[in-house]
Write an enzyme that holds these catalytic residues in place. Sequence first.
Site, short mmCIF file in Angstrom:
data_model
loop_
_atom_site.label_atom_id
_atom_site.label_comp_id
_atom_site.label_asym_id
_atom_site.label_seq_id
_atom_site.Cartn_x
_atom_site.Cartn_y
_atom_site.Cartn_z
N ASP A 116 13.66 -4.04 29.37
CA ASP A 116 13.73 -3.01 28.32
C ASP A 116 14.70 -1.94 28.78
O ASP A 116 14.60 -0.78 28.41
CB ASP A 116 12.31 -2.43 28.15
CG ASP A 116 12.12 -1.63 26.88
OD1 ASP A 116 12.88 -1.86 25.92
OD2 ASP A 116 11.21 -0.78 26.85
N LYS A 156 16.61 -5.77 25.90
CA LYS A 156 16.95 -4.85 24.81
C LYS A 156 18.46 -4.72 24.72
O LYS A 156 19.13 -4.71 25.75
CB LYS A 156 16.35 -3.48 25.13
CG LYS A 156 16.86 -2.38 24.21
CD LYS A 156 15.92 -1.27 24.02
CE LYS A 156 15.71 -0.38 25.21
NZ LYS A 156 14.55 0.48 24.96
C1 SAM Z 1 13.05 2.46 27.77
S1 SAM Z 1 12.71 2.64 29.48
C2 SAM Z 1 11.61 1.33 29.80
C3 SAM Z 1 10.23 1.51 29.25
C4 SAM Z 1 9.26 0.45 29.76
N1 SAM Z 1 9.60 -0.87 29.24
C5 SAM Z 1 7.84 0.74 29.39
O1 SAM Z 1 7.28 0.05 28.51
O2 SAM Z 1 7.23 1.64 29.98
C6 SAM Z 1 14.22 2.09 30.20
C7 SAM Z 1 14.26 2.21 31.71
O3 SAM Z 1 15.45 1.57 32.23
C8 SAM Z 1 15.69 2.19 33.48
N2 SAM Z 1 17.03 1.89 34.02
C9 SAM Z 1 18.24 2.28 33.54
N3 SAM Z 1 19.24 1.85 34.32
C10 SAM Z 1 18.65 1.16 35.34
C11 SAM Z 1 19.17 0.47 36.49
N4 SAM Z 1 20.49 0.42 36.72
N5 SAM Z 1 18.30 -0.15 37.31
C12 SAM Z 1 16.96 -0.08 37.08
N6 SAM Z 1 16.41 0.55 36.01
C13 SAM Z 1 17.24 1.18 35.15
C14 SAM Z 1 15.52 3.68 33.17
O4 SAM Z 1 15.29 4.43 34.34
C15 SAM Z 1 14.31 3.66 32.22
O5 SAM Z 1 13.11 3.99 32.87
#
Ligand code: SAM
Length: 245
Positions: A116, A156
Amino acid sequence: MSKRWYQENKRDPWRRDAKSKGYRARSAYKLKQIQEKFGIIRKGDCVLDIGCHPGGWTQVAVEEVGESGKVIGVDLLVTSPVEGAIVLVGDITHDSTIEEITREIAGGQLNCVISDISPRLTGRYDTDQAISLELSTMALDVASDLLVPGGGFVTKVFQGAGIEGLVEAAKLRFSSVGRFSPTASRSASSETYLVCQRKLPEPKKEGSAMQHVEDHLASIGIVVEEDIDQEIDPIVGFRKLPKKE
Ligand SMILES: C[S@@+](CC[C@H](N)C(=O)[O-])C[C@H]1O[C@@H](n2cnc3c(N)ncnc32)[C@H](O)[C@@H]1O
């Protein structure tokens, strides 16, 4: 309780439900709806949740795999412990994170990758969409490298330029690829989910998904360059420039 919180809660049944059922994020319902339609996670599976913070999808994955399964979550941000899961802090674009994930899989098979992943939004749609495309493409490459043949992958993506390149790259790696927009996504949201089933033993074409998407972007007139000065310095992200003549 602020008036704004009360109004948002009243308007958003998913948020209300998530809170009452103990899910950390309303997004848990998006994975539940994906699971209901595609049954992407099976009992006993080993699942990797990319971009797992605050842990809503991880909670759902733990329920779906049951006691014989394993769930590994990873995020840039610290996720409070989720019972039944291993949660790591790491950047999915770094080799050291992939090595840590591989250690946690511990010689077993990875059956499903759920992602996600989303950038920290800048509010500029083109920028956000470009970074999201790169993150999702990276997640596809991770899934391609780590999943067992027959495994599943969900990610996503934000609608927009280049998404067809990602779909093509997925089709080279999975026997079934579809798009799905859960009703739990906010109605104004431009997000959708790519649901990929039955990973092929080998991709139909050589090269990474990232290379495929970059080639696709070039074919539609978007040049990807590595080092460009810009006001925003995302951790990763395709930089879209008009094609030079
Ligand atoms: C929409 S949130 C996810 C929500 C989660 N699926 C939930 O249900 O609680 C998207 C996440 O992607 C993470 N993210 C973005 N870039 C990333 C990366 N390069 N490596 C790991 N995580 C990353 C962000 O920190 C964020 O917490």
